[in-house]
Write an enzyme that holds these catalytic residues in place. Structure first.
Site, PDB file in Angstrom:
ATOM      1  N   ARG A  83      -1.490 -46.250 -21.516  1.00  0.00           N
ATOM      2  CA  ARG A  83      -0.177 -45.647 -21.742  1.00  0.00           C
ATOM      3  C   ARG A  83      -0.319 -44.140 -21.873  1.00  0.00           C
ATOM      4  NH1 ARG A  83       4.643 -46.658 -24.903  1.00  0.00           N
ATOM      5  NH2 ARG A  83       5.901 -44.803 -24.602  1.00  0.00           N
ATOM      6  N   ARG A  92       6.455 -47.018 -17.975  1.00  0.00           N
ATOM      7  CA  ARG A  92       5.279 -47.144 -18.832  1.00  0.00           C
ATOM      8  C   ARG A  92       4.479 -48.413 -18.511  1.00  0.00           C
ATOM      9  NH1 ARG A  92       8.709 -46.305 -23.466  1.00  0.00           N
ATOM     10  NH2 ARG A  92       9.173 -44.443 -22.340  1.00  0.00           N
ATOM     11  N   ASP A  95       4.621 -50.798 -23.532  1.00  0.00           N
ATOM     12  CA  ASP A  95       5.363 -50.283 -24.673  1.00  0.00           C
ATOM     13  C   ASP A  95       5.390 -51.398 -25.717  1.00  0.00           C
ATOM     14  OD1 ASP A  95       6.980 -48.529 -26.051  1.00  0.00           O
ATOM     15  OD2 ASP A  95       8.807 -49.077 -24.994  1.00  0.00           O
ATOM     16  N   ASP A  97       6.999 -52.073 -29.360  1.00  0.00           N
ATOM     17  CA  ASP A  97       7.909 -51.571 -30.388  1.00  0.00           C
ATOM     18  C   ASP A  97       7.890 -52.494 -31.594  1.00  0.00           C
ATOM     19  OD1 ASP A  97       8.824 -49.382 -28.922  1.00  0.00           O
ATOM     20  OD2 ASP A  97      10.447 -50.527 -27.994  1.00  0.00           O
TER      21      ASP A  97
END
Ligand code: ROI
Length: 164
Positions: A83, A92, A95, A97
């Protein structure tokens, strides 16, 4: 032990493999177990930048890690997947989160939980609903009421083969 939910997303470098590998890596984290994972979904990119479709999923973890320790590990996995922190809305390779951490509400410069965009993101809420339909998001409300107002178009569950 706390229950944490992590959103996974990728639209570069064989996204299905990125997400599948990351699920194993979450399960391998110290003091952490992957309890449930949603199916993989293909979703139209949200935001102002033209880019390939995303593969998205949500994982439910049980962890002994504190929120910031977990965040460190998530960012380390993102780095391992190559990344590059580029443009805010850009594509990307991976990711991760931190969406929810038990019933905690955190608002610091580095970390906001529940994730501030969670209520607006079909590619988070639909997968989340698959693994935790009875969830109430701290300070936001029941998942079921958020889903009532959210169009699920642009989101497609991948066939079983991709979901082993
Ligand atoms: N769009 C989709 N569909 N899925 C994502 O994971 C995603 N992640 C992002 C932005 C650029 C907001 N758009 C996305 O960071």
């Amino acid at each position: 032990m706390q229950t944490a939910f992590v959103g996974l997303g990728s639209n570069l470098g064989r996204p299905v493999s990125q997400v599948r590998d990351a699920l194993h890596e979450l399960d391998a984290l110290q003091g952490t177990r992957l309890m449930h994972r949603s199916s993989l979904y293909r979703s139209a990119p949200l935001g102002p930048v033209r880019q390939p479709d995303y593969i998205n999923a949500v994982a439910m973890l049980e962890t002994r890690l504190a929120p910031y320790a977990l965040l460190d590990r998530l960012q380390a996995i993102e780095q391992d997947h190559g990344r590059v922190r580029g443009t805010r809305w850009g594509p990307r390779t991976l990711d991760l989160d931190l969406l929810l951490f038990g019933d905690r509400r955190i608002a610091s410069e580095r970390l906001r939980v529940p994730h501030p965009e969670i209520a607006r993101r079909p590619f988070v809420l639909f997968p989340l609903n698959e693994i935790a339909p009875d969830l109430t998001l701290p300070g936001i409300g029941p998942l079921a009421s958020l889903l009532r107002d959210l169009p699920g178009d642009g989101l497609r569950r991948l066939p079983e083969d991709d979901n082993e």
